[in-house]
Enzyme design. Structure first.
Site, PDB file in Angstrom:
ATOM      1  N   VAL A   5       0.866  -1.191   0.000  1.00 33.58           N
ATOM      2  CA  VAL A   5       0.000   0.000   0.000  1.00 33.58           C
ATOM      3  C   VAL A   5       0.894   1.231   0.000  1.00 33.58           C
ATOM      4  O   VAL A   5       1.831   1.321   0.814  1.00 33.58           O
ATOM      5  CB  VAL A   5      -0.892   0.027   1.263  1.00 33.58           C
ATOM      6  N   PHE A   6       0.612   2.163  -0.912  1.00 33.91           N
ATOM      7  CA  PHE A   6       1.387   3.414  -0.964  1.00 33.91           C
ATOM      8  C   PHE A   6       0.615   4.518  -0.258  1.00 33.91           C
ATOM      9  O   PHE A   6      -0.560   4.741  -0.528  1.00 33.91           O
ATOM     10  CB  PHE A   6       1.627   3.816  -2.426  1.00 33.91           C
ATOM     11  N   GLY A   7       1.295   5.208   0.658  1.00 34.91           N
ATOM     12  CA  GLY A   7       0.697   6.350   1.347  1.00 34.91           C
ATOM     13  C   GLY A   7       1.404   7.627   0.954  1.00 34.91           C
ATOM     14  O   GLY A   7       2.638   7.681   0.923  1.00 34.91           O
ATOM     15  N   TYR A   8       0.618   8.636   0.639  1.00 33.25           N
ATOM     16  CA  TYR A   8       1.195   9.941   0.255  1.00 33.25           C
ATOM     17  C   TYR A   8       0.618  11.071   1.107  1.00 33.25           C
ATOM     18  O   TYR A   8       0.957  12.233   0.921  1.00 33.25           O
ATOM     19  CB  TYR A   8       0.947  10.213  -1.246  1.00 33.25           C
ATOM     20  N   GLY A   9      -0.293  10.708   2.021  1.00 36.02           N
ATOM     21  CA  GLY A   9      -0.900  11.702   2.916  1.00 36.02           C
ATOM     22  C   GLY A   9      -0.751  11.217   4.343  1.00 36.02           C
ATOM     23  O   GLY A   9       0.357  10.867   4.783  1.00 36.02           O
ATOM     24  N   SER A  10      -1.880  11.097   5.045  1.00 36.66           N
ATOM     25  CA  SER A  10      -1.809  10.679   6.453  1.00 36.66           C
ATOM     26  C   SER A  10      -1.212   9.277   6.614  1.00 36.66           C
ATOM     27  O   SER A  10      -0.675   8.949   7.670  1.00 36.66           O
ATOM     28  CB  SER A  10      -3.202  10.725   7.088  1.00 36.66           C
ATOM     29  N   GLU A  86     -10.442   5.562   4.236  1.00 40.18           N
ATOM     30  CA  GLU A  86     -10.306   6.246   2.951  1.00 40.18           C
ATOM     31  C   GLU A  86     -11.615   6.219   2.159  1.00 40.18           C
ATOM     32  O   GLU A  86     -11.596   6.293   0.937  1.00 40.18           O
ATOM     33  CB  GLU A  86      -9.174   5.591   2.128  1.00 40.18           C
TER      34      GLU A  86
HETATM   35  C1  SIN Z   1      -2.892   8.603   1.754  1.00 44.45           C
HETATM   36  O1  SIN Z   1      -2.392   8.936   2.817  1.00 44.45           O
HETATM   37  O2  SIN Z   1      -2.260   7.848   0.979  1.00 44.45           O
HETATM   38  C2  SIN Z   1      -4.271   9.001   1.330  1.00 44.45           C
HETATM   39  C3  SIN Z   1      -4.700  10.332   1.780  1.00 44.45           C
HETATM   40  C4  SIN Z   1      -4.865  10.471   3.266  1.00 44.45           C
HETATM   41  O3  SIN Z   1      -5.471   9.597   3.901  1.00 44.45           O
HETATM   42  O4  SIN Z   1      -4.397  11.478   3.812  1.00 44.45           O
END
Ligand code: SIN
Length: 189
Positions: A5-10, A86
């Protein structure tokens, strides 16, 4: 087979599920933007906050963290967690994930991520582009069940610094939010 899983935010600073490995790296042809409205975490239906989503952008890259989840029961638990957390992101995509700019073969393929698309029919909370000042004011004002919208922004800024991947847009926005907060403090004195 392991799930990634790639996360780019929280998801960079708080996975919220059990994982077996975490890699810092980037995905190609996307840009991180504060275009997703949040009425369930960092805002309310009356006053939505703004969280990040990904916008397709040929030639650009977006840094973040990829999580490896090996065991079937952990994968199911992670998916259960993510599908709730999400739920305002309308699309799951599977992309190549890279850890080194000089290497053209991905470190991992088929890494899953969540996107809030610009399709208002599928993603009713999508807010889209606005000026830096407008986005900043909205972030200063919004607050939801997960906390103030500004906390989300500052945590993201900090998480990107921690992984050594500063993002100019996030830094500029955080600086503008801090400027507004100082200005507001001065005018209420
Ligand atoms: C993420 O972190 O990949 C999705 C956006 C978020 O939940 O902030």
């Amino acid at each position: 087979m392991a799930m990634w899983v790639f996360g780019y935010g929280s998801l960079i600073w708080k996975a919220g599920f059990h994982y077996d490995d975490r890699l810092v790296g980037f995905i190609k042809d996307y840009r991180r933007v504060f275009y997703q409205g949040s009425t369930d975490h960092r805002g309310t239906p009356q006053f939505p906050g703004r969280t990040v989503t990904l916008e397709p952008a040929k030639g650009e890259i977006c840094w973040g963290a990829a999580y490896k989840i090996t065991h079937k029961e952990d994968q199911l638990a992670a998916l259960e967690h993510l599908e709730v957390r999400e739920k305002q992101y309308d699309k799951k995509a599977y992309v190549d994930f890279f850890t080194e700019s000089s290497v053209s073969t991905p470190a991992v393929s088929n890494v899953m991520l969540y996107i809030g698309t610009a399709d208002k029919k599928l993603n009713e909370n999508y807010l889209g582009p606005a000026s830096l000042g407008e986005i900043a004011i909205q972030i200063v004002r919004a607050e939801g069940p997960s906390g103030p919208n500004r906390e989300y922004l500052f945590k993201l800024e900090n998480a990107l610094i921690q992984i050594g991947c500063e993002d100019k847009h996030v830094t500029d926005l955080a600086n503008e939010v801090r400027r507004i907060l100082v200005e507001e403090q001065l005018t209420t004195r």
